[in-house]
Design a protein around this motif. Structure first.
Motif, PDB file in Angstrom:
ATOM      1  N   SER A 195       1.084  -1.232  -0.048  1.00  0.00           N
ATOM      2  CA  SER A 195      -0.050   0.019  -0.072  1.00  0.00           C
ATOM      3  C   SER A 195       0.856   1.209  -0.055  1.00  0.00           C
ATOM      4  O   SER A 195       0.688   2.192  -0.807  1.00  0.00           O
ATOM      5  CB  SER A 195      -0.945  -0.063   1.304  1.00  0.00           C
ATOM      6  N   ASN A 196       1.861   1.141   0.636  1.00  0.00           N
ATOM      7  CA  ASN A 196       2.632   2.499   0.870  1.00  0.00           C
ATOM      8  C   ASN A 196       3.443   2.433  -0.574  1.00  0.00           C
ATOM      9  O   ASN A 196       3.683   3.814  -0.877  1.00  0.00           O
ATOM     10  CB  ASN A 196       3.791   2.369   2.044  1.00  0.00           C
ATOM     11  N   ARG A 197       3.911   1.361  -0.960  1.00  0.00           N
ATOM     12  CA  ARG A 197       4.546   1.553  -2.348  1.00  0.00           C
ATOM     13  C   ARG A 197       3.720   2.134  -3.376  1.00  0.00           C
ATOM     14  O   ARG A 197       4.122   3.013  -4.235  1.00  0.00           O
ATOM     15  CB  ARG A 197       5.264   0.102  -2.707  1.00  0.00           C
ATOM     16  N   ILE A 198       2.447   1.648  -3.333  1.00  0.00           N
ATOM     17  CA  ILE A 198       1.470   2.219  -4.357  1.00  0.00           C
ATOM     18  C   ILE A 198       1.179   3.727  -4.170  1.00  0.00           C
ATOM     19  O   ILE A 198       1.091   4.446  -5.278  1.00  0.00           O
ATOM     20  CB  ILE A 198       0.250   1.167  -4.427  1.00  0.00           C
ATOM     21  N   GLN A 199       1.135   3.959  -2.930  1.00  0.00           N
ATOM     22  CA  GLN A 199       0.945   5.313  -2.688  1.00  0.00           C
ATOM     23  C   GLN A 199       2.017   6.312  -2.972  1.00  0.00           C
ATOM     24  O   GLN A 199       1.745   7.534  -3.682  1.00  0.00           O
ATOM     25  CB  GLN A 199       0.524   5.607  -1.274  1.00  0.00           C
ATOM     26  N   GLU A 200       3.035   5.732  -2.608  1.00  0.00           N
ATOM     27  CA  GLU A 200       4.408   6.527  -3.301  1.00  0.00           C
ATOM     28  C   GLU A 200       4.380   6.622  -4.865  1.00  0.00           C
ATOM     29  O   GLU A 200       4.952   7.832  -5.006  1.00  0.00           O
ATOM     30  CB  GLU A 200       5.593   5.934  -2.633  1.00  0.00           C
ATOM     31  N   GLU A 201       4.123   5.644  -5.239  1.00  0.00           N
ATOM     32  CA  GLU A 201       4.296   5.492  -6.836  1.00  0.00           C
ATOM     33  C   GLU A 201       3.206   6.437  -7.123  1.00  0.00           C
ATOM     34  O   GLU A 201       3.338   7.353  -8.288  1.00  0.00           O
ATOM     35  CB  GLU A 201       3.740   4.122  -7.270  1.00  0.00           C
ATOM     36  N   ALA A 202       1.900   6.623  -6.714  1.00  0.00           N
ATOM     37  CA  ALA A 202       0.995   7.517  -7.009  1.00  0.00           C
ATOM     38  C   ALA A 202       1.425   9.021  -6.852  1.00  0.00           C
ATOM     39  O   ALA A 202       1.071   9.948  -7.742  1.00  0.00           O
ATOM     40  CB  ALA A 202      -0.444   7.290  -6.433  1.00  0.00           C
ATOM     41  N   ARG A 203       2.021   9.223  -5.662  1.00  0.00           N
ATOM     42  CA  ARG A 203       2.526  10.579  -5.517  1.00  0.00           C
ATOM     43  C   ARG A 203       3.526  11.001  -6.658  1.00  0.00           C
ATOM     44  O   ARG A 203       3.574  12.073  -7.126  1.00  0.00           O
ATOM     45  CB  ARG A 203       3.101  10.632  -4.103  1.00  0.00           C
ATOM     46  N   ALA A 204       4.634  10.011  -6.730  1.00  0.00           N
ATOM     47  CA  ALA A 204       5.471  10.458  -7.608  1.00  0.00           C
ATOM     48  C   ALA A 204       4.871  10.776  -9.030  1.00  0.00           C
ATOM     49  O   ALA A 204       5.159  11.658  -9.846  1.00  0.00           O
ATOM     50  CB  ALA A 204       6.667   9.197  -7.914  1.00  0.00           C
ATOM     51  N   ARG A 205       3.904   9.989  -9.383  1.00  0.00           N
ATOM     52  CA  ARG A 205       3.356  10.080 -10.933  1.00  0.00           C
ATOM     53  C   ARG A 205       2.487  11.408 -10.692  1.00  0.00           C
ATOM     54  O   ARG A 205       2.548  11.973 -11.872  1.00  0.00           O
ATOM     55  CB  ARG A 205       2.355   8.843 -11.056  1.00  0.00           C
TER      56      ARG A 205
END
Length: 171
Positions: free
Chosen positions: A97-107
């Motif tokens: 979940s943290n990885r996906i959120q971080e990926e979404a923030r970066a995107r």
């Protein structure tokens, strides 16, 4: 014959009594030699079977208690492993979940930067277009003013200076 008189007094036939006594002795001897040992063997065998049944029942009860204890241990171990697995899965899910959120923030940040760059390009294009329009309007206005006050040679020179100055500013 005292015995015969005594037995006769009770109404017992002495000869019949003695023959029955001898018959009983023979039967008792036959039973003693072959009958009783067979009965005693059979009773011993039954006693052994009953003893074995009791021992088997006790052994089965002990085995059942041991199996119950092992089952309880296995159940406790299974619960512990289930809790560990649940904790690991929960931790992995949180990490994902943290990885996906971080990926979404970066995107989202990347898209924001791209949009800012696109807006800056559009603004530069709009400024260039406005500059071009201003130059054209200035040239038109200047040419009208100059037509009235300057001859065509001076007019040409002024326009060329204005255009070169405008191009220098745009760059």
């Amino acid at each position: 014959m005292i015995v015969a008189d005594l037995l006769g007094g009770f109404g017992i036939n002495t000869i019949a009594f003695l023959s029955q006594l001898v018959s009983f002795g023979i039967i008792f001897l036959i039973l003693w030699l072959w009958g009783f040992p067979a009965v005693i063997r059979m009773l011993d065998q039954r006693q052994a079977v009953i003893r074995e049944g009791i021992e088997n029942a006790q052994r089965a009860r002990r085995d059942l208690e041991e199996a119950t204890a092992r089952a309880e241990q296995l159940l406790i171990e299974a619960r512990r492993q289930a809790q560990e697995t649940y904790a690991q899965v929960t931790k992995a899910a949180e990490a994902e979940s943290n990885r996906i959120q971080e990926e979404a923030r970066a995107r989202a940040e990347q898209i924001g930067k791209q949009e800012v760059a696109r807006i800056q390009q559009e603004a530069a294009r709009a400024r260039a277009e406005i500059s071009r329009l201003v130059v054209n309007l200035s040239i038109n206005a200047a040419s009208r003013v100059i037509e009235r006050s300057v001859d065509s040679k001076d007019n040409r020179r002024l326009v060329e200076e204005f255009v070169s100055t405008s191009q220098t500013k745009e760059q």
